[in-house]
Design an enzyme around this catalytic site. Sequence first.
Site, PDB file in Angstrom:
ATOM      1  CB  SER A   1      -7.972   0.301   5.338  1.00  0.00           C
ATOM      2  OG  SER A   1      -8.837   1.372   5.475  1.00  0.00           O
TER       3      SER A   1
ATOM      4  CB  SER B   1      -7.911   3.555   2.883  1.00  0.00           C
ATOM      5  OG  SER B   1      -7.783   2.547   3.828  1.00  0.00           O
TER       6      SER B   1
ATOM      7  CE  LYS C   1      -3.505   1.942   2.385  1.00  0.00           C
ATOM      8  NZ  LYS C   1      -4.613   1.450   3.664  1.00  0.00           N
TER       9      LYS C   1
HETATM   10  N1  GLN Z   1     -13.211   3.920   6.142  1.00  0.00           N
HETATM   11  C1  GLN Z   1     -12.372   4.119   7.720  1.00  0.00           C
HETATM   12  C2  GLN Z   1     -11.876   5.593   7.400  1.00  0.00           C
HETATM   13  O1  GLN Z   1     -12.087   6.416   6.506  1.00  0.00           O
HETATM   14  C3  GLN Z   1     -11.341   3.610   8.054  1.00  0.00           C
HETATM   15  C4  GLN Z   1      -9.930   3.467   7.050  1.00  0.00           C
HETATM   16  C5  GLN Z   1      -9.283   2.902   7.411  1.00  0.00           C
HETATM   17  O2  GLN Z   1      -9.252   1.745   8.078  1.00  0.00           O
HETATM   18  N2  GLN Z   1      -7.757   3.456   7.062  1.00  0.00           N
HETATM   19  O3  GLN Z   1     -11.432   6.419   8.120  1.00  0.00           O
END
Ligand code: GLN
Length: 478
Positions: free
Chosen positions: A168, A144, A69
């Site tokens: 994510s 994400s 990532k």
């Molecule tokens: N959807 C959640 C957020 O936007 C989790 C994102 C993540 O785990 N990085 O914060």
Amino acid sequence: MELYELNLHFLLEGLKAKKFSASEIFQSCKRRIDECEGNIHAFITRTDDKEPQTENADGILAGIPTVLKDNLCTKGIRTTAASKILGNWRPPYDATAWKYLREAGAVLMGKVNMDEFAMGNTCGNSAFGPTYNPNDITRVPGGSSGGSAAAVSAGYVPFALGSDTGGSIRQPASFCGVQGLKPTYGMVSRYGLISYGSSLDQIGPFARTVRDLQIIMSVIAKHDPMDSSCFREKNPDFSHKDKVSIKGKRVALVKEFQDFTLDAPIADAMTRTRKILEDEGAIIVEVSLPVVARYAVACYYALAMSEAHTNLERYDGVRYGYTVTDASGVKEMFERVRSYGFGSEVKSRIIAGTCLTEPSRCDEYYVAATKVRTLIAQEFTRAFGETDFILQPVTPSLPSKIGEVDDDEMKGYETDLYTLPVNLAGLPGLSFFTGYAGNLPVGLQLIGPRWSDPELLNAGLILEAHLGTPKIANGGKN
Ligand code: GLN
């Protein structure tokens, strides 16, 4: 069968038996990427123009290709967090998790797409454009860490790393049909992970089998003096055992979640999985998590945004990436760099985080959220006195169509209800594949107490033996 279709443990066996070479694996994966990347768009930066050389030909991952990532620092290789603000920033050091993989012999195919600074759950909030779900390119891969999940699902690489602040890893794993583990907070060093919400962030692996997750965890779950939140005791045992059992273990359903609506294939998967667990001798129980059900979403977003606004203060055009040279003063420079450099979701969270922590409101919002977080952690501790694992969905619905935006922004946040409590309490969560509804994969989640990651993966192995492993997604080829 092509080499890119082989799961990690088969690749390792084949290499050992000299059935094929690391070079052949690389060529096969690269061909697969070339074939599908026009449809999937998982990469931000490719590093596979020439064959990368392994650093450790005797390492357990010698010559195995992977992707990271793009919020994991890679020395000398552009790292963007999918934001314009980092420009062409090349970190001067490697994230520890990547360093451990590299030292075990893994080779890098590239850096993959994500929601900007890991804020989002579609992989659509990226300055580099969206990634498409390899199972159905009209749909989102989740986020994400959408690029990592898509890359493993499409057969680009046998495993990848992502990060999970509120879901994510688990949500894109479930949307793309791969296995994903969000480890216990502190199980994997966060050194070199670009911070979003530092008290919630955790690095973890994606692979196509649970056994492969065990292999990766055995490499990356090691103490690191560079991360003070990383465990200090001896390394946990992620070695694979052929015979594992869940007999007599308690698996709980959450009472408060029973009335919430789920897409039919997800509800069916819950029923099937429950039956498998019972057949394997597990005892199904119920736990009550009233504070989680009612307050976790608000608590998480208050904390995540507060931490994000502090963490993102460092992007000011002075130290990193994008800058302007013709500003009339420092204030104008900051304004122009941050206005242009950040995308709209990031900006709105910075503004919200600023308000939540502003001195006159801090007690009412940020401090209150930290107290609710303590209650949530206590609620889980109590629940794990009554059960060994908790079974629940990853999301209430299957992946949505690309570009399908809900006018109600809160709805997008609420779909994280099943994943983010795990981060608030620092627990491990496994997103496991249960099968397909049409061409779309359906995942579920198993949660354990802190530091139970090895047992969680063992339970995942049992489920996988019944539910099967995902096939390589068609990658938009038909
Ligand atoms: N959807 C959640 C957020 O936007 C989790 C994102 C993540 O785990 N990085 O914060």
